[in-house]
Design a protein around this motif. Sequence first.
Motif, PDB file in Angstrom:
ATOM      1  N   HIS A 153     -38.191   5.495 -15.700  1.00  0.00           N
ATOM      2  CA  HIS A 153     -37.859   4.524 -14.686  1.00  0.00           C
ATOM      3  C   HIS A 153     -36.360   4.412 -14.525  1.00  0.00           C
ATOM      4  CE1 HIS A 153     -38.115   2.138 -18.455  1.00  0.00           C
ATOM      5  NE2 HIS A 153     -36.960   1.697 -18.019  1.00  0.00           N
ATOM      6  N   SER A 154     -35.637   4.788 -15.565  1.00  0.00           N
ATOM      7  CA  SER A 154     -34.200   4.646 -15.474  1.00  0.00           C
ATOM      8  C   SER A 154     -33.612   5.611 -14.471  1.00  0.00           C
ATOM      9  CB  SER A 154     -33.558   4.896 -16.839  1.00  0.00           C
ATOM     10  OG  SER A 154     -33.863   6.187 -17.276  1.00  0.00           O
ATOM     11  N   SER A 155     -34.384   6.602 -14.091  1.00  0.00           N
ATOM     12  CA  SER A 155     -33.857   7.567 -13.162  1.00  0.00           C
ATOM     13  C   SER A 155     -34.266   7.286 -11.733  1.00  0.00           C
ATOM     14  CB  SER A 155     -34.350   8.965 -13.544  1.00  0.00           C
ATOM     15  OG  SER A 155     -35.736   9.039 -13.395  1.00  0.00           O
ATOM     16  N   VAL A 156     -35.034   6.240 -11.552  1.00  0.00           N
ATOM     17  CA  VAL A 156     -35.513   5.934 -10.220  1.00  0.00           C
ATOM     18  C   VAL A 156     -34.385   5.349  -9.403  1.00  0.00           C
ATOM     19  CG1 VAL A 156     -37.103   4.537  -8.905  1.00  0.00           C
ATOM     20  CG2 VAL A 156     -37.820   5.549 -11.070  1.00  0.00           C
ATOM     21  N   ASP A 157     -34.169   5.918  -8.251  1.00  0.00           N
ATOM     22  CA  ASP A 157     -33.098   5.364  -7.442  1.00  0.00           C
ATOM     23  C   ASP A 157     -33.573   4.129  -6.706  1.00  0.00           C
ATOM     24  OD1 ASP A 157     -33.666   5.779  -4.502  1.00  0.00           O
ATOM     25  OD2 ASP A 157     -34.092   7.772  -5.285  1.00  0.00           O
ATOM     26  N   MET A 158     -32.622   3.409  -6.198  1.00  0.00           N
ATOM     27  CA  MET A 158     -32.927   2.098  -5.656  1.00  0.00           C
ATOM     28  C   MET A 158     -33.686   2.174  -4.350  1.00  0.00           C
ATOM     29  SD  MET A 158     -31.819   0.220  -7.965  1.00  0.00           S
ATOM     30  CE  MET A 158     -31.221  -1.418  -7.696  1.00  0.00           C
ATOM     31  N   ASN A 159     -33.773   3.303  -3.789  1.00  0.00           N
ATOM     32  CA  ASN A 159     -34.513   3.426  -2.550  1.00  0.00           C
ATOM     33  C   ASN A 159     -35.953   3.823  -2.770  1.00  0.00           C
ATOM     34  OD1 ASN A 159     -32.519   2.702  -0.751  1.00  0.00           O
ATOM     35  ND2 ASN A 159     -31.601   4.730  -0.836  1.00  0.00           N
ATOM     36  N   THR A 160     -36.265   4.074  -4.002  1.00  0.00           N
ATOM     37  CA  THR A 160     -37.642   4.431  -4.282  1.00  0.00           C
ATOM     38  C   THR A 160     -38.552   3.290  -3.914  1.00  0.00           C
ATOM     39  OG1 THR A 160     -36.934   5.786  -6.116  1.00  0.00           O
ATOM     40  CG2 THR A 160     -39.233   5.125  -6.074  1.00  0.00           C
ATOM     41  N   PRO A 161     -39.545   3.548  -3.099  1.00  0.00           N
ATOM     42  CA  PRO A 161     -40.436   2.467  -2.692  1.00  0.00           C
ATOM     43  C   PRO A 161     -41.282   2.017  -3.853  1.00  0.00           C
ATOM     44  CG  PRO A 161     -41.309   4.558  -1.992  1.00  0.00           C
ATOM     45  CD  PRO A 161     -39.959   4.843  -2.597  1.00  0.00           C
ATOM     46  N   PHE A 162     -41.669   0.772  -3.810  1.00  0.00           N
ATOM     47  CA  PHE A 162     -42.537   0.266  -4.852  1.00  0.00           C
ATOM     48  C   PHE A 162     -43.940   0.780  -4.680  1.00  0.00           C
ATOM     49  CE2 PHE A 162     -39.285  -3.038  -4.380  1.00  0.00           C
ATOM     50  CZ  PHE A 162     -38.643  -2.746  -5.565  1.00  0.00           C
ATOM     51  N   ILE A 163     -44.272   1.005  -3.434  1.00  0.00           N
ATOM     52  CA  ILE A 163     -45.626   1.442  -3.192  1.00  0.00           C
ATOM     53  C   ILE A 163     -45.618   2.887  -2.767  1.00  0.00           C
ATOM     54  CG2 ILE A 163     -47.635   1.095  -1.734  1.00  0.00           C
ATOM     55  CD1 ILE A 163     -46.971  -0.961  -3.991  1.00  0.00           C
ATOM     56  N   THR A 164     -46.344   3.650  -3.485  1.00  0.00           N
ATOM     57  CA  THR A 164     -46.527   5.023  -3.108  1.00  0.00           C
ATOM     58  C   THR A 164     -47.949   5.191  -2.656  1.00  0.00           C
ATOM     59  OG1 THR A 164     -46.956   5.432  -5.383  1.00  0.00           O
ATOM     60  CG2 THR A 164     -44.766   5.951  -4.596  1.00  0.00           C
TER      61      THR A 164
ATOM     62  N   ILE B 259     -37.190  -3.220 -12.017  1.00  0.00           N
ATOM     63  CA  ILE B 259     -37.872  -3.708 -10.812  1.00  0.00           C
ATOM     64  C   ILE B 259     -37.075  -4.802 -10.125  1.00  0.00           C
ATOM     65  CG2 ILE B 259     -39.964  -4.783  -9.938  1.00  0.00           C
ATOM     66  CD1 ILE B 259     -41.503  -3.485 -12.149  1.00  0.00           C
ATOM     67  N   LYS B 260     -36.552  -5.697 -10.922  1.00  0.00           N
ATOM     68  CA  LYS B 260     -35.806  -6.815 -10.363  1.00  0.00           C
ATOM     69  C   LYS B 260     -34.648  -6.314  -9.492  1.00  0.00           C
ATOM     70  CE  LYS B 260     -33.635 -10.687 -12.570  1.00  0.00           C
ATOM     71  NZ  LYS B 260     -33.603 -11.430 -13.839  1.00  0.00           N
ATOM     72  N   LYS B 261     -33.971  -5.338 -10.010  1.00  0.00           N
ATOM     73  CA  LYS B 261     -32.831  -4.827  -9.254  1.00  0.00           C
ATOM     74  C   LYS B 261     -33.272  -4.103  -7.991  1.00  0.00           C
ATOM     75  CE  LYS B 261     -30.161  -4.554 -13.431  1.00  0.00           C
ATOM     76  NZ  LYS B 261     -29.871  -3.725 -14.591  1.00  0.00           N
ATOM     77  N   LYS B 262     -34.376  -3.434  -8.116  1.00  0.00           N
ATOM     78  CA  LYS B 262     -34.866  -2.739  -6.921  1.00  0.00           C
ATOM     79  C   LYS B 262     -35.284  -3.731  -5.842  1.00  0.00           C
ATOM     80  CE  LYS B 262     -37.513   0.907  -7.499  1.00  0.00           C
ATOM     81  NZ  LYS B 262     -38.614   1.729  -8.056  1.00  0.00           N
ATOM     82  N   LEU B 263     -35.916  -4.795  -6.272  1.00  0.00           N
ATOM     83  CA  LEU B 263     -36.303  -5.809  -5.297  1.00  0.00           C
ATOM     84  C   LEU B 263     -35.073  -6.391  -4.616  1.00  0.00           C
ATOM     85  CD1 LEU B 263     -39.113  -7.742  -7.215  1.00  0.00           C
ATOM     86  CD2 LEU B 263     -39.388  -6.465  -5.109  1.00  0.00           C
ATOM     87  N   ILE B 264     -34.097  -6.696  -5.409  1.00  0.00           N
ATOM     88  CA  ILE B 264     -32.876  -7.276  -4.838  1.00  0.00           C
ATOM     89  C   ILE B 264     -32.211  -6.277  -3.898  1.00  0.00           C
ATOM     90  CG2 ILE B 264     -30.546  -8.054  -5.407  1.00  0.00           C
ATOM     91  CD1 ILE B 264     -31.778  -9.224  -8.008  1.00  0.00           C
ATOM     92  N   ALA B 265     -32.194  -5.019  -4.328  1.00  0.00           N
ATOM     93  CA  ALA B 265     -31.579  -4.000  -3.484  1.00  0.00           C
ATOM     94  C   ALA B 265     -32.297  -3.869  -2.150  1.00  0.00           C
ATOM     95  CB  ALA B 265     -31.588  -2.662  -4.229  1.00  0.00           C
ATOM     96  N   GLN B 266     -33.575  -4.198  -2.136  1.00  0.00           N
ATOM     97  CA  GLN B 266     -34.332  -4.119  -0.895  1.00  0.00           C
ATOM     98  C   GLN B 266     -34.347  -5.452  -0.161  1.00  0.00           C
ATOM     99  OE1 GLN B 266     -38.150  -2.344  -1.530  1.00  0.00           O
ATOM    100  NE2 GLN B 266     -37.297  -0.498  -2.409  1.00  0.00           N
ATOM    101  N   GLY B 267     -33.546  -6.373  -0.653  1.00  0.00           N
ATOM    102  CA  GLY B 267     -33.432  -7.643   0.032  1.00  0.00           C
ATOM    103  C   GLY B 267     -34.552  -8.602  -0.269  1.00  0.00           C
ATOM    104  N   LEU B 268     -35.217  -8.401  -1.377  1.00  0.00           N
ATOM    105  CA  LEU B 268     -36.338  -9.275  -1.722  1.00  0.00           C
ATOM    106  C   LEU B 268     -35.976 -10.125  -2.920  1.00  0.00           C
ATOM    107  CD1 LEU B 268     -39.158  -6.625  -1.366  1.00  0.00           C
ATOM    108  CD2 LEU B 268     -38.769  -8.548   0.159  1.00  0.00           C
ATOM    109  N   ASP B 269     -36.381 -11.350  -2.838  1.00  0.00           N
ATOM    110  CA  ASP B 269     -36.170 -12.256  -3.955  1.00  0.00           C
ATOM    111  C   ASP B 269     -37.146 -11.893  -5.073  1.00  0.00           C
ATOM    112  OD1 ASP B 269     -36.055 -14.336  -5.739  1.00  0.00           O
ATOM    113  OD2 ASP B 269     -35.812 -15.874  -4.202  1.00  0.00           O
TER     114      ASP B 269
END
Length: 341
Positions: A162-173, A111-121
């Motif tokens: 979760h390891s297969s989730v790409d970084m563009n996967t939205p957090f909210i579905t 999650i942390k990496k996904k947040l960062i990838a989306q520009g979120l702290d």
Amino acid sequence: MGHHCCSKQKVKRGLWSPEEDEKLIRYITTHGHGCWSSVPKHAGLQRCGKSCRLRWINYLRPDLKRGSFSAQEERVIIDVHRILGNRWAQIAKHLPGRTDNEVKNFWNSCIKKKLIAQGLDPKTHNLLPSHNKNHACNVSQLHHQSSTPFTINSHMKMGESHSSVDMNTPFITLPTPQPPPPQLPLHPPLQEAIQIPTNFPYEDLNTSSTNTTLLWNIKEQSSNHPMDFTSTSLENTPISSSFNPLEYGYTDENCLWGSNVQPLEAQAMNHHQQQLQHQEQQQQPKLREMDFDDSNEEKGQDMETSYNKSHFDLEFMESTLMPCSIYGNTGSMEPLAWDDC
DNA sequence: AAGCTAGTCAACCGCCACTCC
DNA sequence: CGGAGTGGCGGTTGACTAGCT
């Protein structure tokens, strides 16, 4: 340097063998753990009590769910983390069958990496400074782009690693548009405010009908809501709970709180809502009944059932609700969430 | 095939809070 | 009141693995 309980003992460290697991399981299932410091002795293990406790809680406990985190669980983690910060044990309480260690690892590895990838702290859930200067234009582009954090990606299915989730996967579905469950009527204000738009470019997550919560129709509520969203380019943009609209000058506490619970302070906006608030206050006892409490978790209650209720229990609400002012204050989440971090 | 790298996750460490004496 | 013992928690480490070169 070990723990007090095992500092004097000669204890084994490292990974547990199947034989050790079996001994621990056999002992605890027949005797209960009682005092953990005495467990290794009685169970015939060369481990410290603390290690036994950890092994049991994180791995051997029969009610553990194991497996990959679902999109719903991920969403809960993000939402609760935004409020509580790194209180993994508290977060894990909202995820039946999950341990704090699991949640923590999932956060740090995914999650942390996904947040960062989306520009979120990942700490504050706000936009990172490097993204702030561009966010206005980004917002205007959000619903024109197919791979923004706000688009819906159907790749992540329930139970997918979760390891297969790409970084563009939205957090909210987003859930399938549908009326709320009849047994859990929304509060009148929420019935007005939370409506599923029919024109969102989302795809069904292939989950059950109960996957909730964090969605509302900005367009519909704008006519009598003090926060006029029609003037924004987010008009038809589904709001991610990980996306922090506080950055844009309005609050999204309705997004944050479960479908059946919202901060009372956030409602005292205008006369009409004040009237509705009165009705809601009369329904407070019902709110309590709908709380997602630990007893349900201990019974191994199914996640879907849990999501029919609020994501947040009363204790959690009480621990996080702050004076009214915070809900209209940009950046107000920081003192709420990070005062002890 | 071998070496390297990054990711995952079980386990440990160290601190804090609580209880008991 | 203070120290010892213990449980609980968050941070960190390190073994293992998968993927890439």
